[in-house]
Write a protein that holds these residues in place. Sequence first.
Motif, PDB file in Angstrom:
ATOM      1  N   VAL A  60      57.206  31.879  29.926  1.00  0.00           N
ATOM      2  CA  VAL A  60      56.069  32.293  29.110  1.00  0.00           C
ATOM      3  C   VAL A  60      55.609  33.651  29.634  1.00  0.00           C
ATOM      4  O   VAL A  60      55.489  33.831  30.845  1.00  0.00           O
TER       5      VAL A  60
ATOM      6  N   THR B  52      58.553  32.663  25.419  1.00  0.00           N
ATOM      7  CA  THR B  52      57.469  32.788  24.454  1.00  0.00           C
ATOM      8  C   THR B  52      56.422  33.743  25.014  1.00  0.00           C
ATOM      9  O   THR B  52      56.230  33.849  26.217  1.00  0.00           O
TER      10      THR B  52
ATOM     11  N   LYS C 168      52.591  35.352  24.567  1.00  0.00           N
ATOM     12  CA  LYS C 168      51.263  35.296  23.959  1.00  0.00           C
ATOM     13  C   LYS C 168      50.509  36.585  24.261  1.00  0.00           C
ATOM     14  O   LYS C 168      50.831  37.282  25.221  1.00  0.00           O
TER      15      LYS C 168
ATOM     16  N   GLY D 281      53.191  29.070  22.797  1.00  0.00           N
ATOM     17  CA  GLY D 281      52.613  29.894  23.865  1.00  0.00           C
ATOM     18  C   GLY D 281      51.248  29.399  24.308  1.00  0.00           C
ATOM     19  O   GLY D 281      50.751  29.770  25.377  1.00  0.00           O
TER      20      GLY D 281
ATOM     21  N   SER E 186      51.784  36.708  18.435  1.00  0.00           N
ATOM     22  CA  SER E 186      52.418  35.652  19.224  1.00  0.00           C
ATOM     23  C   SER E 186      53.888  35.720  18.848  1.00  0.00           C
ATOM     24  O   SER E 186      54.207  35.839  17.669  1.00  0.00           O
TER      25      SER E 186
ATOM     26  N   THR F  46      58.149  34.479  19.923  1.00  0.00           N
ATOM     27  CA  THR F  46      59.106  33.743  20.749  1.00  0.00           C
ATOM     28  C   THR F  46      60.476  34.343  20.520  1.00  0.00           C
ATOM     29  O   THR F  46      60.844  34.650  19.384  1.00  0.00           O
TER      30      THR F  46
ATOM     31  N   GLY G 137      53.338  26.827  26.961  1.00  0.00           N
ATOM     32  CA  GLY G 137      51.879  26.972  27.074  1.00  0.00           C
ATOM     33  C   GLY G 137      51.133  25.666  27.315  1.00  0.00           C
ATOM     34  O   GLY G 137      49.908  25.664  27.399  1.00  0.00           O
TER      35      GLY G 137
END
Lengths: 355, 355
Positions: free
Chosen positions: A80, A112, A114, A252, A266, A268, B278
């Motif tokens: 992440v 992912t 964020k 995320g 956002s 991925t 997440g």
Amino acid sequence: MTTYSPEHLHELLTALFEEAGAHQEVADTTADVLVEGDLLGHHTHGIKLANGYLKDLKAGKASGDPDTLEMTESSPVAAVIDGHYVLGPYLIRRALEHARQAAEGFGIGIVTLKRSHHIACLAAYLRPLVERDLVPVVLSSDPAVASVAPYGGITPAYTPNPLAIGIPGRDNPMLIDVSMSSITNGTVNKTRAEGGKLAHPAILTNRGTASDDPEDIFTTPPGSILPLGGQAFGHKGFALGLMVEALTSALGGFGRKDAPTQWGASATVMVIDPARFGGTDAFVEETDFLTRHCLESERADPDVAVRLPGQSGLAKRQRYLREGIPLPDDVVESLRQAVAGSTLADGSLSRALGL
Amino acid sequence: MTTYSPEHLHELLTALFEEAGAHQEVADTTADVLVEGDLLGHHTHGIKLANGYLKDLKAGKASGDPDTLEMTESSPVAAVIDGHYVLGPYLIRRALEHARQAAEGFGIGIVTLKRSHHIACLAAYLRPLVERDLVPVVLSSDPAVASVAPYGGITPAYTPNPLAIGIPGRDNPMLIDVSMSSITNGTVNKTRAEGGKLAHPAILTNRGTASDDPEDIFTTPPGSILPLGGQAFGHKGFALGLMVEALTSALGGFGRKDAPTQWGASATVMVIDPARFGGTDAFVEETDFLTRHCLESERADPDVAVRLPGQSGLAKRQRYLREGIPLPDDVVESLRQAVAGSTLADGSLSRALGL
């Protein structure tokens, strides 16, 4: 028609981003991705975006510092990134590079992302990985924006939510970049700015009727963009839009529930290495077989050839690398504004580009 | 209306598959997946398929022996299964179980499956994983069949290519199962058998015009099913169809280039564990937030509520578990035929079901 040198555009954009405070590496990568967008012919999602990125950098709403991002690896194949609004092209490239290394070791890698700033043209990320016979996937939503209504509804709830995937092939590698809505916010805005109508009734008015007038988005309450599939089959586009929301914002852990107001994304990314599955040769042979069959299809309209996703973009890219990029007027004007607000206004590079 | 007990149907199907030579485990899993299809209301892709599966088992075109399948693990998170035409529901369940274990250890697992027999209703695989707060993905194509033409063409080149994904949520978990074409082969066949017309012009005749008549598929040369997006935006559905071809047949290394003629499937499954990204709580909170917002949307038609993918299916499932499944006549007739060809014809179970 005036064309512009990709190298000069890249150099100018890098200088502009650096002047606005971006680290050299972030400036260079962002310039690269934006120019690649125009090379592929996606002029709504290329250089034209620079002006907005520069404004956000100067206003502190975007970061150009690569040390700001935080990456948490939960396994050798999963991570992440909290992007803290670093410019999106830099973040996506970092995420893809991480996923690529995982894929080459394990067959697949997924990252992912964020709190990214805007990530520009998704197709622009694919080619380098496809050329290595890898399958890159990029998904994106923007939790600060709502422009598509759920199927059966008229209240905008989510974004066009593009999905991009690169497919290796010897004869016909493909770059797919499609939104899960009928059209994108970019097409709505561009058509509205030109005072035109859409090619198809891809908009739903705030009364629930289909329309080809982009002004019908900007009413009170607002209209919305129809999901892919339109009024007949929009339940499918709606479902695919929800899929992208889930695989980006929900995965995320940061999305609409957090009510962000900032321009961002956002996202991925995944990379898959066919060598770890049925083998690279078998993969590209299957791609070549299917694409050849598609290209040889009888045509619906004798004057219009079947085109594969990315085929036209890749052909443009080759030509524009040789001959320069024929930027549309609105893109040049946007670049002119970006240069005007900088110390580069009188520079030799701006002059060389006719700005 | 007559309803049928899910337990009795399961028992009957298991016995039929076993009588046709399937191993108990394969028979049981296949029965389970078929009944789950009808429980979710997908009657074209549930029990109705049993008759064809039984015929293929008896003709040696499908296998019921789980030892036939070969799995090659190229890493802890990536595997290929050569299914050697074992019944698809058993193979997909095995692949998903493998991917689930990988996902719980590494965040993601992916298994691609070549030479599977038909895999039934994709939505039927999702619920057990969604209930564990995992995200299952199932993609499928059938390299022996071509019914969708490339956008701009009229020669069928590939299949409807469904994509299914389960999305965990506390209030509104979602089961998505959509084809990348406007409609499925199943809908074409069902509408044709009933002598009806389609709800929308989702077919392209062999002259390249849109049609709502399923007979227009069965011409010489054949017509085709329009990609999702139809004549206006079908380039998107075409691109998504190519994506599914790439992630199934190309990834597994066995597809159209190998010219299979047998009823079957190429499939790829993935499982993603939000806990490794997440976080599970953030994931389901985001799902709940977005789905609530969608359900609260103003309606386009005041009499028609916004529905989430899988919402209607899950509600049917709850009701049918209590009250029995109201099978359509064509499904009952197909089951009657399956039973008639077996030693179970006079059994108490068949009688209990009114067959």
